[in-house]
Design a protein around this motif. Sequence first.
Motif, PDB file in Angstrom:
ATOM      1  N   LYS A  64       0.837  -1.204   0.000  1.00 57.35           N
ATOM      2  CA  LYS A  64       0.000   0.000   0.000  1.00 57.35           C
ATOM      3  C   LYS A  64       0.869   1.250   0.000  1.00 57.35           C
ATOM      4  O   LYS A  64       1.835   1.358   0.764  1.00 57.35           O
ATOM      5  CB  LYS A  64      -0.922  -0.004   1.218  1.00 57.35           C
ATOM      6  N   GLY A  65       0.505   2.190  -0.861  1.00 56.52           N
ATOM      7  CA  GLY A  65       1.251   3.430  -0.966  1.00 56.52           C
ATOM      8  C   GLY A  65       2.439   3.364  -1.908  1.00 56.52           C
ATOM      9  O   GLY A  65       3.035   4.388  -2.237  1.00 56.52           O
ATOM     10  N   ARG A  66       2.807   2.158  -2.339  1.00 61.79           N
ATOM     11  CA  ARG A  66       3.943   1.999  -3.257  1.00 61.79           C
ATOM     12  C   ARG A  66       3.519   1.446  -4.613  1.00 61.79           C
ATOM     13  O   ARG A  66       4.104   1.809  -5.640  1.00 61.79           O
ATOM     14  CB  ARG A  66       4.989   1.052  -2.639  1.00 61.79           C
ATOM     15  N   PHE A  67       2.527   0.554  -4.619  1.00 61.31           N
ATOM     16  CA  PHE A  67       2.070  -0.078  -5.858  1.00 61.31           C
ATOM     17  C   PHE A  67       0.695   0.474  -6.229  1.00 61.31           C
ATOM     18  O   PHE A  67      -0.125   0.784  -5.353  1.00 61.31           O
ATOM     19  CB  PHE A  67       1.946  -1.593  -5.686  1.00 61.31           C
ATOM     20  N   THR A  68       0.442   0.559  -7.525  1.00 58.68           N
ATOM     21  CA  THR A  68      -0.854   0.988  -8.024  1.00 58.68           C
ATOM     22  C   THR A  68      -1.306   0.044  -9.126  1.00 58.68           C
ATOM     23  O   THR A  68      -0.577  -0.167 -10.104  1.00 58.68           O
ATOM     24  CB  THR A  68      -0.795   2.423  -8.571  1.00 58.68           C
ATOM     25  N   ILE A  69      -2.514  -0.503  -8.960  1.00 56.92           N
ATOM     26  CA  ILE A  69      -3.080  -1.366  -9.983  1.00 56.92           C
ATOM     27  C   ILE A  69      -4.097  -0.576 -10.794  1.00 56.92           C
ATOM     28  O   ILE A  69      -4.826   0.260 -10.247  1.00 56.92           O
ATOM     29  CB  ILE A  69      -3.723  -2.631  -9.357  1.00 56.92           C
ATOM     30  N   SER A  70      -4.122  -0.822 -12.091  1.00 56.56           N
ATOM     31  CA  SER A  70      -5.097  -0.169 -12.966  1.00 56.56           C
ATOM     32  C   SER A  70      -5.446  -1.127 -14.097  1.00 56.56           C
ATOM     33  O   SER A  70      -4.761  -2.130 -14.290  1.00 56.56           O
ATOM     34  CB  SER A  70      -4.541   1.143 -13.525  1.00 56.56           C
ATOM     35  N   ARG A  71      -6.524  -0.820 -14.809  1.00 57.69           N
ATOM     36  CA  ARG A  71      -6.903  -1.692 -15.902  1.00 57.69           C
ATOM     37  C   ARG A  71      -7.547  -0.902 -17.028  1.00 57.69           C
ATOM     38  O   ARG A  71      -8.121   0.159 -16.796  1.00 57.69           O
ATOM     39  CB  ARG A  71      -7.824  -2.821 -15.440  1.00 57.69           C
TER      40      ARG A  71
END
Length: 121
Positions: A64-71
Amino acid sequence: QVQLVESGGGLVQPGGSLRLSCAASASMISIYVMGWYRQAPGKQRDLVAAITSGGSTNYADSVKGRFTISRDNAKNTVYLQMNSLKPEDTAVYYCNARGVLLTTKGDFGSWGQGTQVTVSS
């Protein structure tokens, strides 16, 4: 069946960034949720992050706060932007997708082949 093709792994120094991509090869599918899991040597495969078709996300506390998921729903593709990488992030990262085949109305669940992420100086 639905195949998932991953890309973007590699070797990076601590504090660096990587972006993983995963695309579903099949058409005529509706994907409910796409996610990333990781497995370090000798450990179980754990969820890193997941995202629903509506955009709701879920992250492991450790990222949390370091990785970002998107699609991109139109492209049936999911991304994982990984920043501030740490040596403990080193693992094989696997893409996962669950949904329905629009032709048969049958459910599917697929895994990618895995991509190695190594964080080391």
